[in-house]
Motif scaffolding. Structure first.
Motif, short mmCIF file in Angstrom:
data_model
loop_
_atom_site.label_atom_id
_atom_site.label_comp_id
_atom_site.label_asym_id
_atom_site.label_seq_id
_atom_site.Cartn_x
_atom_site.Cartn_y
_atom_site.Cartn_z
N UNK A 96 68.13 49.01 68.83
CA UNK A 96 69.37 48.16 68.62
C UNK A 96 69.74 48.59 67.09
N UNK A 97 68.67 49.10 66.27
CA UNK A 97 69.05 49.53 65.14
C UNK A 97 69.94 50.84 65.06
N UNK A 98 69.76 51.72 65.85
CA UNK A 98 70.29 52.97 65.95
C UNK A 98 71.74 52.89 66.54
N UNK B 252 66.31 50.54 57.73
CA UNK B 252 65.38 50.05 58.59
C UNK B 252 65.21 48.47 58.43
N UNK B 253 64.94 47.68 59.27
CA UNK B 253 64.68 46.29 59.21
C UNK B 253 63.14 45.91 59.74
N UNK B 254 62.49 44.87 58.97
CA UNK B 254 61.42 44.63 59.63
C UNK B 254 61.45 43.09 59.61
N UNK B 255 61.80 42.31 60.61
CA UNK B 255 61.94 40.89 60.38
C UNK B 255 63.10 40.63 59.60
N UNK B 256 62.96 39.76 58.42
CA UNK B 256 63.81 39.44 57.61
C UNK B 256 63.78 40.43 56.14
N UNK B 257 63.13 41.64 56.47
CA UNK B 257 62.71 42.52 55.20
C UNK B 257 63.78 43.73 55.52
N UNK B 258 64.80 44.08 54.65
CA UNK B 258 65.54 45.11 54.66
C UNK B 258 64.98 46.41 53.99
N UNK B 259 64.82 47.61 54.68
CA UNK B 259 63.91 48.60 54.14
C UNK B 259 64.96 49.80 53.93
N UNK B 260 65.01 50.48 52.88
CA UNK B 260 65.49 51.76 52.89
C UNK B 260 64.49 52.97 52.51
N UNK C 282 59.32 57.61 50.93
CA UNK C 282 59.03 56.57 50.32
C UNK C 282 59.78 55.44 51.00
N UNK C 283 59.27 54.03 51.34
CA UNK C 283 59.96 53.09 51.56
C UNK C 283 60.44 51.94 50.39
N UNK C 284 61.42 51.78 50.29
CA UNK C 284 61.95 50.79 49.48
C UNK C 284 62.58 49.52 50.03
N UNK C 285 62.10 48.45 49.39
CA UNK C 285 62.50 47.09 49.73
C UNK C 285 63.76 46.54 48.99
N UNK C 286 64.66 45.93 49.83
CA UNK C 286 65.73 45.17 49.13
C UNK C 286 65.46 44.16 48.22
#
Length: 271
Positions: free
Chosen positions: A13-15, A104-112, A119-123
């Protein structure tokens, strides 16, 4: 098997979603541990993706901004073509002049996710504050930093080394409750006491009532303060003077990452 299938469906779905540049824009941070539960990693960069510039900085002295010359989006991957001005104080963001991110998204977390740096950065927006923290935590952090100033990384390190995790004790009184100084002088409004004496933080107590409009009424001295040589009349007068001398204070909103970092470094103890 069902969980694995759900993960595969989520990735598909994300892609398949048609992302725009607005989806990527924002401020992003790296946490020292569990996202939105811990402090922001001390030496990590905070990155900013805006309409025409890309910025990375930390809370020591590094700060570099590059003009975005071009941007390309393929699925959930953003590629930025950056200005490679070699006269930049800190050099270049990358030798190739490009930065690439996967959204990327992990539940309600938005990740760049930085493909460039792995590295994974969080909104970290005001909306993220509202989503991942309680309003009380946000308010207390802003009030303490407005009155005592934003702690530096050196101050946090000193407190943690000498006293462990800083503790903020929160105590409430309702309107009409007697002040600790004098039973004859009641609080005119609901008040909150933020004790900063635990674990070596700044001495004193912030006693205030909230207006709910970005301002508080602060009583200029802790209302539980006692002097051994005071008479009952002296206590009453001391308490009344504190109420009469209350002052309105505008509470600075601070950057969302500053508020989140404060909350992640302290423990709130409610009594």
């Amino acid at each position: 098997m069902r969980i694995q299938n759900l993960r595969i469906q989520r990735k598909k779905m994300q892609k398949s979603k048609q992302y725009t540049y607005e989806d990527f824009k924002g401020i992003y941070v790296i946490f020292s541990g569990e996202p939105y539960k811990t402090s922001i990693k001390d030496m990590s960069d905070i990155i900013v993706v805006e309409d025409d510039y890309y910025q990375s900085f930390n809370r020591w002295d590094f700060d570099m901004t590059s003009t975005i010359k071009d941007k390309t989006i393929e699925g959930n991957v953003l590629t930025l073509d950056l200005d490679r001005d070699e006269n930049e104080m800190w050099g270049l963001h990358s030798e190739s002049g490009t930065e690439q991110f996967e959204l990327r998204h992990d539940g309600d977390k938005k990740i760049l996710y930085s493909v460039t740096n792995d590295d994974s950065y969080y909104s970290m927006s005001n909306q993220d504050l509202q989503t991942h923290y309680t309003q009380s935590e946000i308010d207390y952090a802003r009030i303490i930093m407005t009155i005592y100033g934003e702690p530096t990384l050196d101050q946090w390190a000193m407190w943690e080394e000498e006293w462990g995790v800083p503790v903020v004790v929160v105590i409430y009184n309702s309107a009409g409750d007697p002040t600790e100084v004098s039973d004859e002088v009641p609080y005119p409004n609901d008040v909150t006491h933020l004790s900063l004496t635990n674990q070596g933080m700044a001495a004193g107590i912030i006693t205030y009532s909230s207006h709910g409009d970005g301002t508080i009424v602060r009583y200029p001295m802790p209302l539980h303060y006692h002097q051994e040589d005071q008479s009952e009349e002296g206590y009453r007068q001391l308490a009344q003077e504190s109420l009469d001398d209350a002052e309105a204070i505008y509470i600075e909103p601070f950057e969302p990452y500053t508020v989140a970092d404060f909350i992640g470094r302290v423990e709130f103890l409610y009594e």
